[in-house]
Write a protein that holds these residues in place. Sequence first.
Motif, PDB file in Angstrom:
ATOM      1  N   ASP A 152       0.809  -1.077   0.042  1.00 29.95           N
ATOM      2  CA  ASP A 152       0.117  -0.077   0.071  1.00 29.95           C
ATOM      3  C   ASP A 152       0.857   1.229  -0.233  1.00 29.95           C
ATOM      4  OD1 ASP A 152      -2.639  -1.287   2.095  1.00 29.95           O
ATOM      5  OD2 ASP A 152      -2.196  -1.386  -0.112  1.00 29.95           O
ATOM      6  N   ALA A 153       0.399   2.362  -0.554  1.00 25.25           N
ATOM      7  CA  ALA A 153       1.119   3.423  -0.837  1.00 25.25           C
ATOM      8  C   ALA A 153       1.130   4.092   0.708  1.00 25.25           C
ATOM      9  CB  ALA A 153       0.563   4.621  -1.698  1.00 25.25           C
ATOM     10  N   GLY A 154       2.279   4.828   1.077  1.00 27.51           N
ATOM     11  CA  GLY A 154       2.523   5.214   2.359  1.00 27.51           C
ATOM     12  C   GLY A 154       1.901   6.809   2.635  1.00 27.51           C
ATOM     13  N   ILE A 155       0.620   6.555   2.651  1.00 22.96           N
ATOM     14  CA  ILE A 155      -0.344   8.014   3.015  1.00 22.96           C
ATOM     15  C   ILE A 155      -0.862   7.777   4.393  1.00 22.96           C
ATOM     16  CG2 ILE A 155      -2.238   9.088   2.289  1.00 22.96           C
ATOM     17  CD1 ILE A 155      -1.820   7.759  -0.505  1.00 22.96           C
ATOM     18  N   THR A 156      -0.642   8.681   5.176  1.00 24.80           N
ATOM     19  CA  THR A 156      -0.991   8.588   6.573  1.00 24.80           C
ATOM     20  C   THR A 156      -1.844   9.767   6.919  1.00 24.80           C
ATOM     21  OG1 THR A 156       1.021   7.451   7.218  1.00 24.80           O
ATOM     22  CG2 THR A 156      -0.271   8.588   8.886  1.00 24.80           C
ATOM     23  N   GLN A 157      -3.018   9.703   7.571  1.00 20.61           N
ATOM     24  CA  GLN A 157      -3.752  11.009   7.900  1.00 20.61           C
ATOM     25  C   GLN A 157      -3.756  11.090   9.338  1.00 20.61           C
ATOM     26  OE1 GLN A 157      -7.095   9.968   4.706  1.00 20.61           O
ATOM     27  NE2 GLN A 157      -7.583  11.620   6.117  1.00 20.61           N
ATOM     28  N   SER A 158      -3.750  12.055   9.824  1.00 21.46           N
ATOM     29  CA  SER A 158      -3.751  12.498  11.355  1.00 21.46           C
ATOM     30  C   SER A 158      -4.515  13.578  11.498  1.00 21.46           C
ATOM     31  CB  SER A 158      -2.381  12.359  11.855  1.00 21.46           C
ATOM     32  OG  SER A 158      -1.636  13.461  11.398  1.00 21.46           O
ATOM     33  N   PRO A 159      -5.276  13.558  12.869  1.00 19.81           N
ATOM     34  CA  PRO A 159      -5.472  12.509  13.518  1.00 19.81           C
ATOM     35  C   PRO A 159      -6.607  11.626  12.898  1.00 19.81           C
ATOM     36  CG  PRO A 159      -7.124  14.331  14.357  1.00 19.81           C
ATOM     37  CD  PRO A 159      -6.061  14.652  13.273  1.00 19.81           C
TER      38      PRO A 159
ATOM     39  N   GLN B  79       2.626  11.774   3.178  1.00 18.02           N
ATOM     40  CA  GLN B  79       2.853  10.955   2.040  1.00 18.02           C
ATOM     41  C   GLN B  79       4.261  10.653   1.961  1.00 18.02           C
ATOM     42  OE1 GLN B  79       3.393  11.281  -1.750  1.00 18.02           O
ATOM     43  NE2 GLN B  79       3.052  13.449  -2.049  1.00 18.02           N
ATOM     44  N   THR B  80       4.734   9.434   1.613  1.00 16.03           N
ATOM     45  CA  THR B  80       6.106   9.020   1.329  1.00 16.03           C
ATOM     46  C   THR B  80       6.415   8.705   0.172  1.00 16.03           C
ATOM     47  OG1 THR B  80       5.605   6.726   2.115  1.00 16.03           O
ATOM     48  CG2 THR B  80       6.397   8.218   3.821  1.00 16.03           C
ATOM     49  N   GLU B  81       5.481   8.721  -0.895  1.00 12.08           N
ATOM     50  CA  GLU B  81       5.367   8.273  -2.280  1.00 12.08           C
ATOM     51  C   GLU B  81       6.111   9.356  -3.404  1.00 12.08           C
ATOM     52  OE1 GLU B  81       4.658   5.127  -2.766  1.00 12.08           O
ATOM     53  OE2 GLU B  81       4.547   5.039  -0.573  1.00 12.08           O
ATOM     54  N   ASN B  82       6.270  10.609  -2.627  1.00 11.85           N
ATOM     55  CA  ASN B  82       6.801  11.407  -3.650  1.00 11.85           C
ATOM     56  C   ASN B  82       5.679  12.058  -4.801  1.00 11.85           C
ATOM     57  OD1 ASN B  82       8.831  13.619  -4.166  1.00 11.85           O
ATOM     58  ND2 ASN B  82       9.507  12.298  -5.735  1.00 11.85           N
ATOM     59  N   HIS B  83       4.735  11.654  -4.552  1.00 14.59           N
ATOM     60  CA  HIS B  83       3.488  11.881  -5.434  1.00 14.59           C
ATOM     61  C   HIS B  83       3.215  13.670  -5.663  1.00 14.59           C
ATOM     62  CE1 HIS B  83       1.359   7.751  -5.225  1.00 14.59           C
ATOM     63  NE2 HIS B  83       2.568   7.852  -5.991  1.00 14.59           N
TER      64      HIS B  83
ATOM     65  N   ARG C  77       0.400  23.570   1.386  1.00 10.57           N
ATOM     66  CA  ARG C  77       1.214  22.544   0.893  1.00 10.57           C
ATOM     67  C   ARG C  77       2.687  23.207   0.898  1.00 10.57           C
ATOM     68  NH1 ARG C  77       1.041  18.450  -4.221  1.00 10.57           N
ATOM     69  NH2 ARG C  77       2.539  16.762  -3.268  1.00 10.57           N
ATOM     70  N   SER C  78       3.426  23.150   2.031  1.00 12.90           N
ATOM     71  CA  SER C  78       4.754  23.837   1.963  1.00 12.90           C
ATOM     72  C   SER C  78       5.620  22.852   1.543  1.00 12.90           C
ATOM     73  CB  SER C  78       5.063  24.201   3.531  1.00 12.90           C
ATOM     74  OG  SER C  78       4.983  23.396   4.422  1.00 12.90           O
ATOM     75  N   LYS C  79       5.361  21.558   1.691  1.00 11.04           N
ATOM     76  CA  LYS C  79       6.456  20.419   1.008  1.00 11.04           C
ATOM     77  C   LYS C  79       5.536  19.572   0.472  1.00 11.04           C
ATOM     78  CE  LYS C  79       6.869  18.868   6.018  1.00 11.04           C
ATOM     79  NZ  LYS C  79       8.035  18.724   6.904  1.00 11.04           N
ATOM     80  N   THR C  80       6.452  18.658  -0.169  1.00 13.84           N
ATOM     81  CA  THR C  80       5.708  17.583  -1.068  1.00 13.84           C
ATOM     82  C   THR C  80       4.904  16.702  -0.488  1.00 13.84           C
ATOM     83  OG1 THR C  80       7.344  17.858  -2.939  1.00 13.84           O
ATOM     84  CG2 THR C  80       6.165  15.652  -2.810  1.00 13.84           C
ATOM     85  N   GLU C  81       5.214  16.430   0.909  1.00 16.98           N
ATOM     86  CA  GLU C  81       4.821  14.903   1.418  1.00 16.98           C
ATOM     87  C   GLU C  81       3.702  15.446   2.537  1.00 16.98           C
ATOM     88  OE1 GLU C  81       7.913  16.252   1.446  1.00 16.98           O
ATOM     89  OE2 GLU C  81       8.914  16.177   3.456  1.00 16.98           O
ATOM     90  N   ASP C  82       3.232  16.846   2.689  1.00 14.47           N
ATOM     91  CA  ASP C  82       2.390  17.322   3.480  1.00 14.47           C
ATOM     92  C   ASP C  82       1.425  18.104   2.866  1.00 14.47           C
ATOM     93  OD1 ASP C  82       4.777  17.592   6.257  1.00 14.47           O
ATOM     94  OD2 ASP C  82       3.374  15.655   5.792  1.00 14.47           O
ATOM     95  N   PHE C  83       0.074  17.702   3.106  1.00 17.94           N
ATOM     96  CA  PHE C  83      -1.208  18.589   2.688  1.00 17.94           C
ATOM     97  C   PHE C  83      -1.938  18.913   3.749  1.00 17.94           C
ATOM     98  CE2 PHE C  83      -3.377  20.672  -0.222  1.00 17.94           C
ATOM     99  CZ  PHE C  83      -4.359  20.159  -0.778  1.00 17.94           C
TER     100      PHE C  83
ATOM    101  N   ALA D 145      -6.183  11.950  -0.533  1.00 19.33           N
ATOM    102  CA  ALA D 145      -5.648  11.046  -1.697  1.00 19.33           C
ATOM    103  C   ALA D 145      -4.269  11.559  -2.517  1.00 19.33           C
ATOM    104  CB  ALA D 145      -6.630  10.831  -2.837  1.00 19.33           C
ATOM    105  N   THR D 146      -3.503  10.942  -3.171  1.00 15.83           N
ATOM    106  CA  THR D 146      -2.296  11.254  -4.041  1.00 15.83           C
ATOM    107  C   THR D 146      -2.602  10.497  -5.076  1.00 15.83           C
ATOM    108  OG1 THR D 146      -0.823   9.571  -3.172  1.00 15.83           O
ATOM    109  CG2 THR D 146      -1.292  11.561  -1.787  1.00 15.83           C
ATOM    110  N   THR D 147      -2.093  11.314  -6.186  1.00 14.43           N
ATOM    111  CA  THR D 147      -1.622  10.491  -7.411  1.00 14.43           C
ATOM    112  C   THR D 147      -0.488  11.054  -8.051  1.00 14.43           C
ATOM    113  OG1 THR D 147      -2.643  12.311  -8.821  1.00 14.43           O
ATOM    114  CG2 THR D 147      -3.898  10.499  -8.126  1.00 14.43           C
ATOM    115  N   PHE D 148       0.373  10.183  -8.735  1.00 12.09           N
ATOM    116  CA  PHE D 148       1.566  10.590  -9.094  1.00 12.09           C
ATOM    117  C   PHE D 148       1.811  11.554 -10.269  1.00 12.09           C
ATOM    118  CE2 PHE D 148       6.188   9.776  -9.767  1.00 12.09           C
ATOM    119  CZ  PHE D 148       6.259   9.554 -11.180  1.00 12.09           C
TER     120      PHE D 148
END
Lengths: 113, 113
Positions: free
Chosen positions: A1-8, A25-29, A68-74, A92-95
Amino acid sequence: DAGITQSPRHKVTETGTPVTLRCHQTENHRYMYWYRQDPGHGLRLIHYSYGVKDTDKGEVSDGYSVSRSKTEDFLLTLESATSSQTSVYFCATTFNTGNTEAFFGQGTRLTVV
Amino acid sequence: LAKTTQPISMDSYEGQEVNITCSHNNIATNDYITWYQQFPSQGPRFIIQGYKTKVTNEVASLFIPADRKSSTLSLPRVSLSDTAVYYCLVGDRPAGTASKLTFGTGTRLQVTL
């Protein structure tokens, strides 16, 4: 599974308070999306991002802002939460835009009382 | 915008083949057609994607006629675990920005013994 984590994953907040949900996300999408899901409405797009600091509105953006200040966080922010914003929120993320295979997080259940 | 139309719900017995059709009359030349599956309390999960004709994977088949104005997701020999909501998605790409990934309300498939 893609590395997408939501918190909380779950949050209860009071009307009028600010709330921020995070998607990591850790997928660099390049592309990231925030949806809300309510009974009878399916998934509705709130905001999306097509790159760092590049965002645009979806169909139900009123009352929400994103950053979105960096690729991995929204980040999705409810500036002043209302009861109508009680919902399940999915990131959600897409490449790329050549196709629409999206990877979803596990969701955040937000309750505004 | 390439909107989609699907049946709201479908019922099937275990072991039967299920076909879910999606209409997308305004599909753009560069758009792909993607189907997702969503179980309760989970984010949607990619099932299959196609551009034209037929695509098959280990989970499903996707049939797309030459005019691409509709598509049919075929689930062979469904089981109880296939009970879920199925979304048809067509890439929606305003010039210069990402696909908005617009979801409809989906088709709720109920599989029984």
